[in-house]
Design a protein around this motif. Structure first.
Motif, PDB file in Angstrom:
ATOM      1  N   LEU A 186       0.834  -1.198   0.000  1.00  0.00           N
ATOM      2  CA  LEU A 186       0.000   0.000   0.000  1.00  0.00           C
ATOM      3  C   LEU A 186       0.872   1.252   0.000  1.00  0.00           C
ATOM      4  O   LEU A 186       1.711   1.431   0.885  1.00  0.00           O
ATOM      5  CB  LEU A 186      -0.922  -0.010   1.213  1.00  0.00           C
ATOM      6  N   ASP A 187       0.670   2.100  -0.991  1.00  0.00           N
ATOM      7  CA  ASP A 187       1.396   3.370  -1.091  1.00  0.00           C
ATOM      8  C   ASP A 187       0.944   4.268   0.059  1.00  0.00           C
ATOM      9  O   ASP A 187      -0.233   4.627   0.158  1.00  0.00           O
ATOM     10  CB  ASP A 187       1.107   4.031  -2.441  1.00  0.00           C
ATOM     11  N   ALA A 188       1.876   4.637   0.949  1.00  0.00           N
ATOM     12  CA  ALA A 188       1.517   5.414   2.130  1.00  0.00           C
ATOM     13  C   ALA A 188       1.130   6.851   1.795  1.00  0.00           C
ATOM     14  O   ALA A 188       0.545   7.539   2.630  1.00  0.00           O
ATOM     15  CB  ALA A 188       2.684   5.407   3.124  1.00  0.00           C
ATOM     16  N   ILE A 189       1.418   7.320   0.580  1.00  0.00           N
ATOM     17  CA  ILE A 189       1.082   8.692   0.183  1.00  0.00           C
ATOM     18  C   ILE A 189      -0.273   8.738  -0.521  1.00  0.00           C
ATOM     19  O   ILE A 189      -1.146   9.545  -0.169  1.00  0.00           O
ATOM     20  CB  ILE A 189       2.179   9.279  -0.728  1.00  0.00           C
ATOM     21  N   THR A 190      -0.460   7.866  -1.512  1.00  0.00           N
ATOM     22  CA  THR A 190      -1.684   7.917  -2.317  1.00  0.00           C
ATOM     23  C   THR A 190      -2.779   6.980  -1.803  1.00  0.00           C
ATOM     24  O   THR A 190      -3.952   7.160  -2.130  1.00  0.00           O
ATOM     25  CB  THR A 190      -1.373   7.543  -3.774  1.00  0.00           C
ATOM     26  N   GLY A 191      -2.416   5.974  -1.022  1.00  0.00           N
ATOM     27  CA  GLY A 191      -3.390   5.000  -0.559  1.00  0.00           C
ATOM     28  C   GLY A 191      -3.662   3.899  -1.561  1.00  0.00           C
ATOM     29  O   GLY A 191      -4.452   2.998  -1.285  1.00  0.00           O
ATOM     30  N   GLU A 192      -3.029   3.965  -2.743  1.00  0.00           N
ATOM     31  CA  GLU A 192      -3.213   2.910  -3.736  1.00  0.00           C
ATOM     32  C   GLU A 192      -2.548   1.620  -3.246  1.00  0.00           C
ATOM     33  O   GLU A 192      -1.476   1.646  -2.649  1.00  0.00           O
ATOM     34  CB  GLU A 192      -2.607   3.329  -5.078  1.00  0.00           C
ATOM     35  N   SER A 193      -3.204   0.485  -3.502  1.00  0.00           N
ATOM     36  CA  SER A 193      -2.675  -0.783  -3.009  1.00  0.00           C
ATOM     37  C   SER A 193      -2.633  -1.821  -4.123  1.00  0.00           C
ATOM     38  O   SER A 193      -3.399  -1.763  -5.085  1.00  0.00           O
ATOM     39  CB  SER A 193      -3.523  -1.303  -1.847  1.00  0.00           C
ATOM     40  N   THR A 194      -1.718  -2.759  -3.957  1.00  0.00           N
ATOM     41  CA  THR A 194      -1.558  -3.858  -4.901  1.00  0.00           C
ATOM     42  C   THR A 194      -1.511  -5.161  -4.123  1.00  0.00           C
ATOM     43  O   THR A 194      -0.779  -5.284  -3.136  1.00  0.00           O
ATOM     44  CB  THR A 194      -0.248  -3.697  -5.706  1.00  0.00           C
TER      45      THR A 194
END
Length: 204
Positions: free
Chosen positions: A41-49
Protein backbone atom coordinates in the motif's frame (compact mmCIF):
# COMPACT_ATOMS: atom_id res chain seq x y z
CA UNK A 1 -6.91 -11.67 8.39
CA UNK A 2 -4.40 -8.84 8.16
CA UNK A 3 -1.06 -9.43 9.89
CA UNK A 4 1.50 -6.96 11.19
CA UNK A 5 1.73 -3.71 9.22
CA UNK A 6 5.38 -3.06 8.29
CA UNK A 7 6.56 0.35 7.10
CA UNK A 8 9.07 0.16 4.24
CA UNK A 9 10.85 2.54 1.88
CA UNK A 10 11.29 1.57 -1.75
CA UNK A 11 14.87 2.64 -2.39
CA UNK A 12 14.22 2.72 -6.16
CA UNK A 13 11.79 5.64 -5.98
CA UNK A 14 12.15 6.73 -2.32
CA UNK A 15 8.45 6.24 -1.67
CA UNK A 16 6.99 4.94 1.61
CA UNK A 17 4.79 1.86 1.68
CA UNK A 18 2.87 -0.24 4.15
CA UNK A 19 3.42 -3.99 3.70
CA UNK A 20 0.47 -6.02 4.99
CA UNK A 21 0.53 -9.84 5.05
CA UNK A 22 -2.79 -11.61 4.40
CA UNK A 23 -3.15 -14.58 6.75
CA UNK A 24 -5.33 -17.62 6.14
CA UNK A 25 -5.90 -19.94 9.09
CA UNK A 26 -6.08 -23.63 8.22
CA UNK A 27 -7.94 -26.33 10.10
CA UNK A 28 -6.88 -29.71 11.41
CA UNK A 29 -4.72 -31.00 14.23
CA UNK A 30 -1.45 -29.85 12.71
CA UNK A 31 -2.80 -26.92 10.73
CA UNK A 32 -0.67 -23.80 10.53
CA UNK A 33 -1.49 -20.29 9.25
CA UNK A 34 -0.60 -19.53 5.62
CA UNK A 35 0.55 -16.29 3.99
CA UNK A 36 0.02 -16.60 0.23
CA UNK A 37 -0.44 -12.89 -0.54
CA UNK A 38 0.60 -9.48 0.75
CA UNK A 39 -0.82 -6.01 0.19
CA UNK A 40 1.66 -3.32 -0.85
CA UNK A 41 0.00 0.00 0.00
CA UNK A 42 1.40 3.37 -1.09
CA UNK A 43 1.52 5.41 2.13
CA UNK A 44 1.08 8.69 0.18
CA UNK A 45 -1.68 7.92 -2.32
CA UNK A 46 -3.39 5.00 -0.56
CA UNK A 47 -3.21 2.91 -3.74
CA UNK A 48 -2.67 -0.78 -3.01
CA UNK A 49 -1.56 -3.86 -4.90
CA UNK A 50 -2.29 -7.46 -3.96
CA UNK A 51 0.87 -9.47 -4.63
CA UNK A 52 1.61 -13.18 -4.45
CA UNK A 53 4.05 -14.07 -1.68
CA UNK A 54 6.30 -15.54 -4.40
CA UNK A 55 6.46 -12.24 -6.30
CA UNK A 56 7.27 -9.80 -3.51
CA UNK A 57 9.85 -7.23 -4.74
CA UNK A 58 13.31 -7.48 -3.23
CA UNK A 59 13.17 -3.99 -1.69
CA UNK A 60 10.64 -5.34 0.81
CA UNK A 61 12.44 -6.48 3.97
CA UNK A 62 9.55 -7.79 6.07
CA UNK A 63 6.48 -9.23 4.35
CA UNK A 64 5.66 -11.88 6.95
CA UNK A 65 4.00 -11.69 10.35
CA UNK A 66 6.40 -12.65 13.16
CA UNK A 67 3.62 -14.48 15.06
CA UNK A 68 2.92 -16.62 12.00
CA UNK A 69 6.64 -17.35 11.56
CA UNK A 70 6.76 -18.42 15.22
CA UNK A 71 3.82 -20.78 14.59
CA UNK A 72 5.61 -22.27 11.57
CA UNK A 73 8.72 -22.96 13.62
CA UNK A 74 6.67 -24.43 16.46
CA UNK A 75 4.80 -26.77 14.10
CA UNK A 76 8.01 -27.85 12.37
CA UNK A 77 9.66 -28.70 15.69
CA UNK A 78 6.62 -30.57 16.96
CA UNK A 79 5.65 -32.53 13.83
CA UNK A 80 8.92 -33.10 11.95
CA UNK A 81 8.93 -36.71 13.20
CA UNK A 82 5.27 -37.26 12.31
CA UNK A 83 1.97 -36.84 14.10
CA UNK A 84 2.19 -40.03 16.18
CA UNK A 85 5.75 -39.21 17.25
CA UNK A 86 4.59 -35.81 18.51
CA UNK A 87 2.11 -37.56 20.82
CA UNK A 88 3.95 -40.64 22.07
CA UNK A 89 7.72 -41.15 21.77
CA UNK A 90 8.42 -37.45 21.05
CA UNK A 91 11.80 -38.37 19.60
CA UNK A 92 13.74 -35.25 18.57
CA UNK A 93 10.67 -33.04 19.15
CA UNK A 94 11.78 -29.44 19.65
CA UNK A 95 10.21 -26.07 20.35
CA UNK A 96 11.27 -22.43 19.96
CA UNK A 97 13.11 -21.01 22.93
CA UNK A 98 11.82 -17.94 24.74
CA UNK A 99 12.35 -14.68 22.90
CA UNK A 100 13.37 -13.91 19.34
CA UNK A 101 15.18 -11.23 17.41
CA UNK A 102 15.96 -10.10 13.87
CA UNK A 103 19.29 -10.20 12.07
CA UNK A 104 20.34 -9.14 8.59
CA UNK A 105 22.08 -11.45 6.15
CA UNK A 106 22.83 -10.71 2.49
CA UNK A 107 20.61 -7.60 2.64
CA UNK A 108 17.63 -9.62 3.88
CA UNK A 109 16.01 -9.56 7.32
CA UNK A 110 15.72 -12.87 9.19
CA UNK A 111 13.68 -13.95 12.19
CA UNK A 112 16.07 -15.61 14.64
CA UNK A 113 15.31 -17.94 17.53
CA UNK A 114 16.89 -20.87 19.31
CA UNK A 115 15.36 -24.34 19.48
CA UNK A 116 15.22 -26.38 22.67
CA UNK A 117 14.23 -29.97 23.32
CA UNK A 118 10.54 -30.32 24.15
CA UNK A 119 11.57 -32.28 27.24
CA UNK A 120 14.02 -29.70 28.59
CA UNK A 121 14.74 -25.98 28.39
CA UNK A 122 18.25 -26.19 29.83
CA UNK A 123 20.06 -25.74 26.51
CA UNK A 124 19.47 -25.04 22.83
CA UNK A 125 19.86 -27.83 20.31
CA UNK A 126 20.08 -25.43 17.39
CA UNK A 127 18.96 -22.16 15.83
CA UNK A 128 16.44 -21.25 13.15
CA UNK A 129 16.64 -18.37 10.68
CA UNK A 130 13.56 -17.50 8.60
CA UNK A 131 13.73 -15.00 5.74
CA UNK A 132 11.01 -12.43 6.49
CA UNK A 133 10.37 -11.79 2.79
CA UNK A 134 10.47 -15.27 1.23
CA UNK A 135 9.69 -17.50 4.23
CA UNK A 136 12.70 -19.71 3.47
CA UNK A 137 14.09 -21.26 6.65
CA UNK A 138 17.48 -22.58 7.74
CA UNK A 139 18.18 -24.76 10.77
CA UNK A 140 21.63 -24.83 12.32
CA UNK A 141 22.37 -27.84 14.53
CA UNK A 142 24.38 -26.30 17.35
CA UNK A 143 24.28 -27.06 21.07
CA UNK A 144 24.37 -23.87 23.10
CA UNK A 145 23.10 -22.12 26.19
CA UNK A 146 19.59 -20.75 25.89
CA UNK A 147 18.94 -17.08 25.21
CA UNK A 148 17.39 -16.81 28.69
CA UNK A 149 20.58 -18.12 30.29
CA UNK A 150 22.62 -15.61 28.28
CA UNK A 151 20.36 -12.74 29.36
CA UNK A 152 20.59 -13.78 33.00
CA UNK A 153 24.38 -14.02 32.78
CA UNK A 154 24.64 -10.53 31.27
CA UNK A 155 22.26 -8.99 33.80
CA UNK A 156 24.15 -10.71 36.62
CA UNK A 157 27.32 -8.85 35.65
CA UNK A 158 25.62 -5.48 36.22
CA UNK A 159 23.03 -6.42 38.83
CA UNK A 160 24.01 -3.42 40.96
CA UNK A 161 22.57 -1.16 38.24
CA UNK A 162 19.41 -3.12 37.60
CA UNK A 163 19.91 -3.10 33.82
CA UNK A 164 17.61 -5.26 31.68
CA UNK A 165 18.97 -7.23 28.72
CA UNK A 166 17.44 -7.28 25.25
CA UNK A 167 16.77 -10.60 23.52
CA UNK A 168 20.18 -11.62 22.15
CA UNK A 169 21.30 -12.36 18.64
CA UNK A 170 24.04 -14.85 17.87
CA UNK A 171 27.19 -14.08 15.90
CA UNK A 172 30.52 -15.67 15.20
CA UNK A 173 33.48 -13.85 16.75
CA UNK A 174 36.81 -15.36 15.75
CA UNK A 175 35.01 -18.67 15.18
CA UNK A 176 33.24 -18.64 18.55
CA UNK A 177 29.44 -18.56 18.68
CA UNK A 178 28.59 -15.57 20.85
CA UNK A 179 25.38 -13.93 22.02
CA UNK A 180 25.24 -10.16 21.66
CA UNK A 181 22.74 -8.02 23.55
CA UNK A 182 22.14 -4.50 24.83
CA UNK A 183 21.65 -3.62 28.49
CA UNK A 184 19.09 -0.88 29.21
CA UNK A 185 18.10 1.09 32.29
CA UNK A 186 14.61 1.70 33.62
CA UNK A 187 14.08 4.52 31.10
CA UNK A 188 14.89 2.14 28.23
CA UNK A 189 18.18 3.88 27.41
CA UNK A 190 21.02 1.65 26.23
CA UNK A 191 23.79 1.82 28.81
CA UNK A 192 26.06 -1.10 27.97
CA UNK A 193 26.55 -4.02 25.60
CA UNK A 194 27.22 -7.63 26.54
CA UNK A 195 28.86 -10.56 24.79
CA UNK A 196 28.14 -14.00 26.24
CA UNK A 197 29.67 -17.25 25.02
CA UNK A 198 26.94 -19.45 23.53
CA UNK A 199 28.84 -22.53 24.69
CA UNK A 200 29.50 -21.32 28.25
CA UNK A 201 27.17 -18.66 29.66
CA UNK A 202 29.65 -18.06 32.50
CA UNK A 203 31.94 -16.30 30.03
CA UNK A 204 30.62 -12.72 29.79
Amino acid sequence: VFGEFNFEINEENNRPYWIIPCIQYTTGINGAPIIDEVIILDAITGESTLTSSKEIPTWVDRALDSNVVHDWIKCWGKYKGGLLNSWFSKKEVTKPSEGYNYITKNNDVYYFTGMTSAASDESNVGFVLVNMRTGEAEFFNQNASTEVAAKQAAEGQVQQYGYISSDPIIMSIEGNNTYFMTLKDGSNYTKMYALVSANDANKV
